[in-house]
Scaffold this active site. Sequence first.
Site, PDB file in Angstrom:
ATOM      1  N   GLU A  68       0.794  -1.249   0.000  1.00  0.00           N
ATOM      2  CA  GLU A  68       0.000   0.000   0.000  1.00  0.00           C
ATOM      3  C   GLU A  68       0.818   1.287   0.000  1.00  0.00           C
ATOM      4  OE1 GLU A  68      -0.692  -2.531   1.925  1.00  0.00           O
ATOM      5  OE2 GLU A  68      -2.758  -3.152   1.476  1.00  0.00           O
ATOM      6  N   HIS A 137     -11.169  -3.921  10.373  1.00  0.00           N
ATOM      7  CA  HIS A 137     -11.763  -3.762   9.042  1.00  0.00           C
ATOM      8  C   HIS A 137     -13.088  -3.018   9.090  1.00  0.00           C
ATOM      9  CE1 HIS A 137      -8.825  -6.913   8.350  1.00  0.00           C
ATOM     10  NE2 HIS A 137      -8.985  -6.790   7.052  1.00  0.00           N
TER      11      HIS A 137
END
Lengths: 334, 399, 315
Positions: A68, A137
């Site tokens: 990322e 999440h």
Amino acid sequence: MTDANESESRTLLFRDGLNEALRQEMARDESVFCIGVGIAERGGSYKVTDGLLAEFGPKRCIDTPIAEPSIVGAAVGAAITGMRPVVEILFVDFTLLTMDQIVNQAAKYRLMSGGARSVPMVLRTQGGVGDGVAAQHSQSLEGLFYHIPGLKLVMPSTPRDARALLVSAIRDDEPVVFLEHKLLYMTEGLVPKEEEVIPLGVADIKRAGRDCTLIAWSNMIPRSLAAAAELAATHGIDVEVLDPRTLVPLDRQAIVESVCRTEHVVIVQEAVRRGGVAADIASIIQADAFDYLDAPVEIVAGRNTPIPYNRALEQACIPQTDDIIAAVRRAVYS
Amino acid sequence: MIAVRMPQVGENLTTGILLEWSIVEGDRVQRGDVLAVVESEKAAFEVTAEGSGVLLRIDCPAGQQAQVLDAIAWIGEPGESIAATPIAGVEAPLFGVDLAPRMAPRTATATSAGHAASPSARRVARQLLVDLTRIRGTGPGGRIIKRDVLSAALAESGATPVMVGIEPVVEGRDRVEPHGRLRAAIAERMSLSARSVPHFYLFIDVDVTDAQQLRTKLGADPALSLTDLIVAATARSLRQHERLNAHVGEREIVLKAGCHIGLAVAVDGGILVPALADADRHSLPELAALRHQAIDAARAGVVAQKPSPTFTITSLAGYGVERFLPIINPPECAILAVGHSGERVIAVAGAAVVREQMTLCLACDHRAVDGAGAAAFLQSLKGWLEEPARLIDNDGEGE
Amino acid sequence: MSTSDPELLARLYRTLYGIRRFEETCIQLYRQGHIRGYLHPYLGEEAIATGVCAALGTEDYIVSTHRGHGHCLARGGRFDRMLAEITGKATGYCGGLGGSMHIADPDTGNLGANGIVGAGIPIGVGAALGATIRGEDRVCIVFSSDGAANHGTFGEALNLAAIWNLPLLLVVENNQFAVSTPIDKSSRVVDLFHRGEGYGVDSLAVDGNDVLAVYDCATDARRRLLAGEGPILIEAKTYRHAGHHVNDPGTYMPQDQVELYKGRDPLTLCRRHMADDRRADLIQNEVDADIEAAIDFAHDSPEPDVDAFLQEYDR
């Protein structure tokens, strides 16, 4: 905002509205490309980029390994050299890994270079509670991006808004964080057939009302509309639901104008109460609409805790429709 | 003059010691020459000249300590006086500054009856002239809320308040309109003027028959109005009578170099006075254009701060008002009120004739202007207006 | 071999000497209080920026580090606008808004110095990626350091460059200290070019003090990148002449090593190649004069306007 006319609109899923926006902009402008983990071959985990690889080829729709920080960094580098990348980070929770490239690089390059180049990239990501994916999440992290000068921040709540705002975000010359909600991808709404652009920084009154202004965004909009319906039917309270749509820049004028009219306001955010965007909006209301407040500003927000796995506990951590109804009734002394 | 400074030698180091000077006072140095060696905790550093000149004075002898970036010597030309030069961008340290809390703790805002009232309730009570102390609040803790005030208004007057925009209005009840910013400013200035300026007034009738004819004949675009001619004539008169183009102080008069004529313009909520800058240097068509611009800007709420007017003209001619006594706009020393121009029957050489005439009223500040001076000015002004061709002959010189 | 080309040598020497004098000037200005914050001099490492940038075409990109003055100058940065930027003046490359660690001139392909170690590498990957998508013939040079080699972005970004076959040259300036941590305490393998091998990237080492060696190496690398053989990693070994930044005296650097490398001063080595000593002196005089003029330019330049700045950036 004009209603989508039935005969010139069709029902679209939120995720398909985003897909249309990407397709349209990639066809229109060769410098637009998509990049992210699993977005090309698989069409994205939420199918937002479905079909783009086939239509535009592997140079415009790029799959990446799980890296990322470097993916976002690559987007910055491409953006300052003439491209308009739309980089997808699968979960907003993972954007924490990329914070140097977003905050220290993307948000600051225009200033540090004395305006020589801007960074016309869009960072698409999604957050929010849903389906029991637990603490790492399920976060709502818009508060972090809200606080960083040099970034714009968009959080659409409907398919129509999502499509038109993504178009604007791609066309914007500054870095835009486009924060979707995992539970909204499969929601439906009317979307005009023809192309539409909604400028960033313009709020939308989703439901006009007289008695109380209810400010909410993203997945709290459907919940707020449900609360408004119940309040009208059962308690005779007429609520105005205002969706800022863009959090940075914020449509302060629309907010203040609405509050001055109704004189009661409730702000709803799924994100944690402490230090969130709602608190800043409340301070703006307090400053600019002080003499028009008949009650303190109410904030309904997520609890100051990470999200637990157990379903009942998970739901207890974020605002529910009943919480919103209770807050409105408190605000209007009902 | 260049200050030689104790060098920046480290992040947290605030002083250095001057070990030795390589030169003496009176030596001539070039940029880059080594002047001295200094020492801080960690190392020795050379001090080099930032520019060329003569070492005029050493302020920090060898062996002495100095604060980082303080001046330790001065370079210049012989005979120059030494003055301390600040360094741009070097902040003074904030250590030891006592930042006392600025806010005293606030007590809860309450009415004299001791109950809190929401801001909305207070606002509405002010507007509807409802006495908050006589209301019982129905909000939590006895808080007075908006509907309590509206109920009280209803009970007192028997009429239901209705919303006009976002403000409630009760038919048959007085309504309060708090001063807006413009209204408040006007109130303050006009009070000040009325209180402290000794006004006296002069009237004069002016024949504008020829002026009107000239105006129509010139047919400019935008069309000239009588005001443009009055402005042009006033500007020329002010040049001839400079004591009326002045600002008045406590003990002095400031004779203004520029001639900037303010025009009073009625706007939403009050009056604004934009200035026609350098009115004496513009032609009539230029004045007309400037006037339009100024009025448009004023109506849009935009008035340039500079230049401020040196003399103001105010007119109620459009309303048929024949004459009126204006209030001077301080610190100007005078103001001209223009009345309605119309046909009058007057006597000329023993016969009755019909001429177009108007009445001007000049108000003056007697601290700065005396009757004769004011009268002479008015006389010149009348002269310019009654021979308007002269306004064109002297048209816009100096542009 | 380029040893025999006097024009090239003159060009290289001018850049080497220019960087050296520029950095010495900056240190002086810092001591005088005209430069604030951080200053990381490139003293001793001049041959790397000089040799690499001399091999580039006008369309190529460079991405720099926190120790970036050398890269910026070698890429064509002017003394005056750089000094103006470093002293915070409106006439600087970034209007006084970036400062020493963020100098950029995108119009000449200089994407900027960076205050975050390792952050430039993915940005360079992005620039190379964009060029590839557009089908352009240009390369991207990313300068990085031994410090960055242990950062997450180093491996990630190098891997992305590799799997996408990007025209990217990663120059690892190994001055053997990451701030004050020596290379043998940061890594088991002190020859950093080995890192590229794990990603399938062609990697080599070069003497970072020999400007001709660097130049030849970079020229060849560029040719290969344009032929689609990228990415390439070059480790250039060198040594700082001083500490990590202007206030760091570098007492942790072993004196014998410092002496060794100062004995191999890149300027001296280059001069030895040059047959004409007087030409070198002439070049020095010209550069000295240019720098004097640049100091005056910086001193005489205005500060940026506060209101205009807030208007533009306070959103």
